[in-house]
Design an enzyme around this catalytic site. Structure first.
Site, PDB file in Angstrom:
ATOM      1  N   SER A  46       0.843  -1.187   0.000  1.00 27.60           N
ATOM      2  CA  SER A  46       0.000   0.000   0.000  1.00 27.60           C
ATOM      3  C   SER A  46       0.888   1.250   0.000  1.00 27.60           C
ATOM      4  CB  SER A  46      -0.947  -0.022   1.195  1.00 27.60           C
ATOM      5  OG  SER A  46      -1.946   0.956   1.081  1.00 27.60           O
ATOM      6  N   ASP A  73      -9.077  -5.395  -5.077  1.00 26.26           N
ATOM      7  CA  ASP A  73      -8.671  -4.268  -4.237  1.00 26.26           C
ATOM      8  C   ASP A  73      -9.531  -3.052  -4.546  1.00 26.26           C
ATOM      9  OD1 ASP A  73      -7.383  -2.309  -2.791  1.00 26.26           O
ATOM     10  OD2 ASP A  73      -5.366  -2.896  -3.408  1.00 26.26           O
ATOM     11  N   HIS A 102      -7.152  -5.638  -0.821  1.00 25.39           N
ATOM     12  CA  HIS A 102      -6.021  -4.758  -0.576  1.00 25.39           C
ATOM     13  C   HIS A 102      -4.987  -5.373   0.357  1.00 25.39           C
ATOM     14  CE1 HIS A 102      -3.885  -1.006  -0.581  1.00 25.39           C
ATOM     15  NE2 HIS A 102      -3.987  -0.875   0.730  1.00 25.39           N
TER      16      HIS A 102
END
Length: 701
Positions: A558, A646, A678
């Site tokens: 991320s 995601d 995610h």
């Protein structure tokens, strides 16, 4: 390094059970008091590709006159597998246990007592609501004081009474877009609070909740004639809620006759209401709306008689050295002392997670972690599971010590907690680890928030596999407003077991360093955080001659993936390899696809409002701060791991970098996980990511 060796190491480091909740019951005898601790555990099973869930019990015998003195801890009972349980809760008398269980396509409510199954309702066939929510964001299961009623939160039933028979038959609305609450909450849209009457086995949906609210985290108010709940405002539209403590919400009281009143302030973020044992006070966490997606929170207390609210703990802007740094995470379901005068919680403090107690009378905060042990060498993380009957149940761990279950009684004023270990892992690891304090150079200081420092945790094998210097893997957390505490991390442990040193960096903007540190990153992503990570790496290399400066790689997910790709682009001669999970690559193209569009503006320094229309200025700022602008300079081989589902960072972000590198004949590889989101949290996905990351690092370092 072979795949088989890596797989064996990952199986070893990922297989340790992790306690995630606990409850305590007790019984008084003439000469002693008996405490029963029941802990719930998760454990990964790589063979089945699933997470196992089981419970285990311990019996503690304490002195009758001195309840805080444990005579003995009896051997634990067997591990009892628990299958299909979504929610569970003990009644106030501890004589009944409620379970919401999933069996096939049906959800059942079971009531158990000492004689076995007492009642079972098929909630699905009753058709009063949709799926029961069992997530940490909305889910709850609360007993009334009289033990005749239960409440929980569920999805509003489709084809509700607002729809006519003709509309239902023709299905004119079947393709209408339905909003949800984003990443990891994609099935959550329209919520209701449900009450089960156990006397007549009926289920009802509470009326009176304003239509602009999504209710959750509900619990019975004293007297069981009304309920408290948190209501999240979903107008004009929903934004992603997972990992976001900045969503507008409030605390409400709903009478069973439909009267609904707001108890907290307006235009704030509120969650985690917890009722005191004497049922006089409600505490809850409170933060700001928009801005940082995660933040330092205040702890509020509401006197239910006077309806007056006051701050028990304020936001900490700049913590003093070694002192309490603020509240950054959710409260456990049971966090009160028996006398209703103290609240216990875990929270980030620099590079660790500590256990704290605040006294309502003095507002003094005390650390409860083990001061008699050099925990910097053992436990860097103390996570509270529960406190009941003044008995604390915690999960402790460190980078070389897998999760350990410990208990201790709340101390009297000025005294320390005496800790007992109930369950320790069957092995620990011979890693050396230390916290590293890092200070930016004068030119890297933030002019609006000057003088901030940050930290990192260095983990390395105590006995390297070879005589040569140790290759260094820089591991960067996501968020960005989160933290790498000095706790057990199977990725770090696995890499260290394979012979790598790992530097986990808590750059400015991480939690545990005060609110000013968090705010300092707003508008500075792609520069301040990149420089912080590089400064931490140089600090580690300069202070430890065993690390090899010629063999440095970077990994992260991320925002950690965003920084990883920035680093190999901005320092192309420094890093030899990169592995990124669901990275942000181009913030401008992400704007229209992310479930947290507000953060896309905030992160680059723009104010957000629901009616915000993209401007050339905003899009240019987003592009300027993105790794894609440095793609042409990347020389290190890049491994990308992308989740097809995601909702936070579209997998097409990673593909954007893939195409840019592929067109320049730069080494790049993509792993695509079509069923994952995610966090890439499926068991088989995590194992595959570790295997491929370790092989990638081994190949290119």
């Amino acid at each position: 390094m072979e795949s088989r060796q890596i797989t064996e190491v990952y199986g070893e480091v990922s297989g340790f059970p992790v306690p995630f909740s606990a409850h305590v019951s007790d019984e008084q005898f003439p000469e002693f008091r008996v405490y029963t601790v029941t802990a719930e555990w998760n454990q990964i099973n790589l063979v089945q590709g699933c997470r196992l869930h089981y419970t285990q019990q311990w019996t503690l015998i304490a002195d009758s006159n001195n309840h805080n003195s444990v005579r003995t801890v009896l051997p634990p009972g067997p591990c009892v597998p628990v299958s299909g349980e979504l929610l569970r809760g003990l009644s106030p008398s501890r004589g009944l246990r409620a379970v919401v269980r999933e069996t096939g396509s049906h959800q059942l409510l079971e009531i158990w007592d000492c004689h076995g199954l007492r009642k079972c309702l098929n909630l699905t066939t009753l058709n009063k609501h949709g799926r029961v929510y069992d997530d940490a964001q909305f889910g709850c299961l609360s007993w009334s004081e009289c033990e005749n009623k239960l409440l929980y939160v569920a999805e509003r039933i489709k084809n509700s009474s607002t729809q006519t028979h003709d509309e239902s038959v023709c299905g004119k609305d079947r393709n209408v877009y339905c909003e949800d609450w984003g990443e990891a909450l994609t099935s959550k849209s329209s919520l209701v609070i449900c009450v089960v009457n156990l006397q007549d086995s009926t289920v009802g949906v509470l009326q009176g909740i304003p239509t602009e609210l999504s209710p959750g985290q509900a619990l019975w108010a004293p007297g069981s004639q009304s309920v408290f709940f948190v209501g999240w405002y979903h107008e004009p539209f929903r934004l992603g809620l997972k990992f976001c403590s900045n969503r507008r919400s409030a605390l409400f009281k709903l009478d069973l006759d439909g009267q609904c009143d707001r108890l907290s302030g307006d235009n704030l973020s509120v969650f985690c209401p917890r009722l005191s044992p004497d049922r006089s006070t409600l505490v809850y966490l409170q933060g700001q709306v928009f801005g940082p997606h995660s933040q330092c929170l205040s702890l509020q207390q509401l006197d239910l008689k006077s309806r007056k609210t006051s701050a028990l703990l304020d936001v900490i802007n700049r913590p003093e050295a070694g002192e309490f740094a603020g509240v950054y995470e959710a409260l456990p379901s049971c966090c009160w002392s028996a006398d209703s005068q103290r609240v216990v919680f875990s929270s980030a403090r620099r590079n660790c997670k500590d256990l704290f107690m605040v006294d309502r009378r003095s507002k003094k905060v005390t650390s409860l972690s083990d001061s008699t042990t050099d925990f910097s060498k053992v436990y860097g993380s103390w996570k509270l599971l529960t406190v009941q009957r003044d008995l604390l149940v915690v999960c402790c761990s460190g980078p070389s010590t897998p999760p350990t279950l410990r208990v201790g009684f709340l101390p009297s004023a000025g005294a320390a907690v005496t800790w007992w270990t109930l369950q320790q892992p069957d092995m620990t690891f011979d890693f050396h680890w230390a916290a590293v304090d890092v200070r930016p150079s004068p030119e890297e200081d933030n002019t609006q928030y000057p003088g901030l420092d940050f930290g990192a945790i260095l983990v390395k094998p105590s006995h390297p596999l070879h005589d040569a210097r140790i290759p260094l893997v820089v591991f960067i957390h996501g968020g960005p407003h989160s933290q790498f505490p000095a706790e057990w991390n199977c990725t770090t442990a696995g890499l260290a077991e394979l012979g790598f040193a790992v530097l986990m960096v808590n750059y400015r903007g991480s939690t545990g360093f005060g609110q000013h540190s968090i705010l300092s990153l707003i508008g500075q992503i792609g520069s301040q955080d990149v420089k912080d990570v590089q400064r931490a790496v140089l600090t580690a290399l300069q202070s430890d001659a065993t690390l090899d400066p010629e063999r440095v790689a970077v990994i992260g997910g991320s925002h950690g993936g965003f920084l990883s790709c920035h680093l190999v682009g901005q320092y192309p001669e420094f890093y030899r390899a990169c592995a990124a999970r669901n990275p942000v690559i181009n913030a401008a193209t992400l704007l229209g696809t992310s479930d947290i569009v507000d953060w896309r503006y905030t992160s680059v320094g723009f104010q957000y409002s629901y009616d915000k229309i993209p401007t050339a200025e905003a899009l240019a700022a987003m592009l300027e701060k993105s790794p894609i602008t440095h793609a042409a300079q990347i020389k290190a081989p890049v491994l990308l791991m992308l989740g097809g589902r995601d909702r936070r960072v579209s997998p097409h972000q990673g593909l954007e970098l893939y195409r840019a590198l592929k067109s320049r004949a730069s080494p790049v590889r993509v792993l695509w996980f079509p069923e994952d989101g995610h966090s890439l949290s499926r068991v088989d996905t995590q194992a595959d990511c570790f295997l491929n990351t370790a092989l990638w690092l081994s190949q290119h370092l």
